[in-house]
Design a protein around this motif. Structure first.
Motif, mmCIF file in Angstrom:
data_model
loop_
_atom_site.group_PDB
_atom_site.id
_atom_site.type_symbol
_atom_site.label_atom_id
_atom_site.label_comp_id
_atom_site.label_asym_id
_atom_site.label_seq_id
_atom_site.Cartn_x
_atom_site.Cartn_y
_atom_site.Cartn_z
ATOM 1 N N GLU A 173 -3.411 18.266 -43.241
ATOM 2 C CA GLU A 173 -4.600 18.053 -44.060
ATOM 3 C C GLU A 173 -4.634 16.616 -44.587
ATOM 4 O O GLU A 173 -3.601 15.933 -44.634
ATOM 5 N N LYS A 174 -5.822 16.180 -44.990
ATOM 6 C CA LYS A 174 -5.995 14.805 -45.477
ATOM 7 C C LYS A 174 -6.299 14.817 -46.971
ATOM 8 O O LYS A 174 -7.184 15.549 -47.421
ATOM 9 N N ILE A 175 -5.573 13.983 -47.721
ATOM 10 C CA ILE A 175 -5.784 13.904 -49.163
ATOM 11 C C ILE A 175 -5.916 12.447 -49.606
ATOM 12 O O ILE A 175 -5.223 11.566 -49.087
ATOM 13 N N LEU A 176 -6.825 12.231 -50.550
ATOM 14 C CA LEU A 176 -6.958 10.928 -51.200
ATOM 15 C C LEU A 176 -6.359 11.055 -52.601
ATOM 16 O O LEU A 176 -6.739 11.941 -53.366
ATOM 17 N N ILE A 177 -5.408 10.173 -52.918
ATOM 18 C CA ILE A 177 -4.757 10.164 -54.226
ATOM 19 C C ILE A 177 -5.140 8.870 -54.936
ATOM 20 O O ILE A 177 -4.831 7.774 -54.451
ATOM 21 N N GLN A 199 4.553 11.112 -52.474
ATOM 22 C CA GLN A 199 5.778 11.620 -51.837
ATOM 23 C C GLN A 199 5.742 13.134 -51.633
ATOM 24 O O GLN A 199 6.185 13.642 -50.601
ATOM 25 N N VAL A 200 5.183 13.856 -52.600
ATOM 26 C CA VAL A 200 5.057 15.314 -52.450
ATOM 27 C C VAL A 200 4.097 15.629 -51.297
ATOM 28 O O VAL A 200 4.376 16.493 -50.460
ATOM 29 N N ALA A 201 2.983 14.899 -51.223
ATOM 30 C CA ALA A 201 1.995 15.126 -50.154
ATOM 31 C C ALA A 201 2.598 14.863 -48.781
ATOM 32 O O ALA A 201 2.358 15.624 -47.827
ATOM 33 N N ALA A 259 -4.165 8.989 -48.093
ATOM 34 C CA ALA A 259 -4.815 7.715 -48.438
ATOM 35 C C ALA A 259 -4.706 7.559 -49.949
ATOM 36 O O ALA A 259 -4.689 8.552 -50.689
ATOM 37 N N THR A 260 -4.619 6.313 -50.421
ATOM 38 C CA THR A 260 -4.519 6.099 -51.866
ATOM 39 C C THR A 260 -5.237 4.824 -52.278
ATOM 40 O O THR A 260 -5.374 3.900 -51.474
ATOM 41 N N GLY A 289 5.216 6.033 -48.559
ATOM 42 C CA GLY A 289 4.783 6.913 -47.475
ATOM 43 C C GLY A 289 3.289 7.011 -47.258
ATOM 44 O O GLY A 289 2.833 7.735 -46.367
ATOM 45 N N ALA A 290 2.474 6.308 -48.065
ATOM 46 C CA ALA A 290 1.019 6.375 -47.895
ATOM 47 C C ALA A 290 0.624 5.888 -46.501
ATOM 48 O O ALA A 290 1.131 4.868 -46.033
ATOM 49 N N ASP A 291 -0.274 6.628 -45.844
ATOM 50 C CA ASP A 291 -0.742 6.245 -44.508
ATOM 51 C C ASP A 291 -1.807 5.161 -44.585
ATOM 52 O O ASP A 291 -1.942 4.338 -43.682
ATOM 53 N N GLU A 292 -2.561 5.178 -45.685
ATOM 54 C CA GLU A 292 -3.666 4.232 -45.851
ATOM 55 C C GLU A 292 -3.744 3.836 -47.319
ATOM 56 O O GLU A 292 -3.736 4.705 -48.197
#
Length: 313
Positions: A149-153, A166-168, A176-177, A191-194
């Motif tokens: 799944e994809k999440i924006l933080i 890190q939990v995600a 993404a953040t 660890g953020a992908d974006e």
């Protein structure tokens, strides 16, 4: 004992060191803990300034602080699973039945205390309770985030955001953040992908079809975040309450989170820390005598990770 207290609401100047405060009296369901370290959260300066006085008026003098790590000194009646000498961490805010953690000793509800992660120092463990549980409660309990799944933080470099990334990633999500430009390398390392520079880029135009948003910023950021979600998605905010018109327009679920620090959530976090799935980043440490400065730094310094008071050296 020594403690950092306030006798009235106000700025950092109202924080006073009391060298002769009485040690908290043990009560049913509580632990008396010798505090080795305590961390600073935004809620601490908000309590100092009186933001919570309508909800929970303080009895002065009031000891500040919630997060702690230390050693059990005494075990109250009705408490199971802890013994004298255990290394523990948790939440001891005066708003949640504790005596305040900016002190050499704190009374903590056993239900908001757990055994400290074995692989960390007291300083690192003290940085984790409120921020770590906030991230866990949002991502696991509210969102149910799962692999792929994809999440924006939002606010990925802050105390909550840095744990949430890190939990995600541990849960297998694409992350993404939003951060300032200087924090992009830091969140990538977590660890953020974006990573999106919130000052110069428009995340709402760059990201689409996301399963979830975790908002630690509020305001305009919260409103724009609905555009990022796919229908059936979910947004959890630490600062905003759900708005039915936005939920209906975008076909999503919105939750306003009030974090509840529990032994169970703290124990889950400790497991992740001991597995090295989460590493705690401490931006800066202060002494107990510098509690006023630490609160000021948390409020105005945009710390990367957490601010911690080293109480027992």
């Amino acid at each position: 004992m020594k403690t950092a207290q306030i006798n009235k609401y106000g700025g950092s100047e109202v924080v006073k060191i009391n060298k002769n405060a009485p040690k908290p009296t043990l009560s049913l369901g509580h632990l008396l803990v010798e505090v080795h370290a305590a961390s600073v959260n935004p809620v601490d300066w908000k309590i100092r300034e009186g933001y919570m006085k309508q909800m929970v008026p303080l009895q002065f003098p009031a000891t500040l602080g919630g997060d702690f790590s230390g050693v059990v000194e005494e075990v109250g009646e009705g408490v199971l699973g802890f013994k004298i000498g255990d290394e523990v961490y948790g939440y001891a805010s005066i708003l949640s039945g504790g005596s305040g953690s900016f002190a050499e000793f704190a009374l903590a509800d056993a239900k908001s205390t757990a055994h400290k992660p074995k692989n960390t120092s007291h300083v690192e463990a003290a940085a984790l309770p409120l921020t770590g549980v906030s991230a866990w409660q949002a991502l696991v309990d509210h969102i149910g985030l799962s692999r792929g799944e994809k999440i924006l933080i939002h606010g990925g470099a802050g105390g909550i955001g840095s744990v949430a990334i890190q939990v995600a990633k541990h849960l297998g999500a694409y992350v993404a953040t939003t951060v300032s430009a200087r924090d992009i390398p830091y969140v990538k390392e977590l660890g953020a992908d974006e990573a999106i520079d919130y000052k110069n880029q428009s995340f709402e135009n760059m990201l689409h079809g996301y399963d979830a948003v975790y908002d630690t910023v509020g305001g305009e950021t919260y409103l724009k975040s609905f555009k990022v979600l796919k229908r059936g998605g979910i947004i959890v905010s630490m600062l905003e309450q759900p708005r039915s018109e936005l939920m209906e327009r975008y076909g999503v679920k919105a939750i306003g989170q009030l974090t509840q620090v529990t032994s169970e959530r703290l124990s889950k976090l400790a497991e992740l820390v001991d597995k090295r799935a989460i590493r705690v980043h401490v931006d800066k440490t202060f002494s107990l005598e510098q509690a006023g400065e630490a609160l000021e730094y948390q409020q105005k310094g945009h710390p990367r990770g957490k601010v911690v008071l080293k109480i027992k050296t």
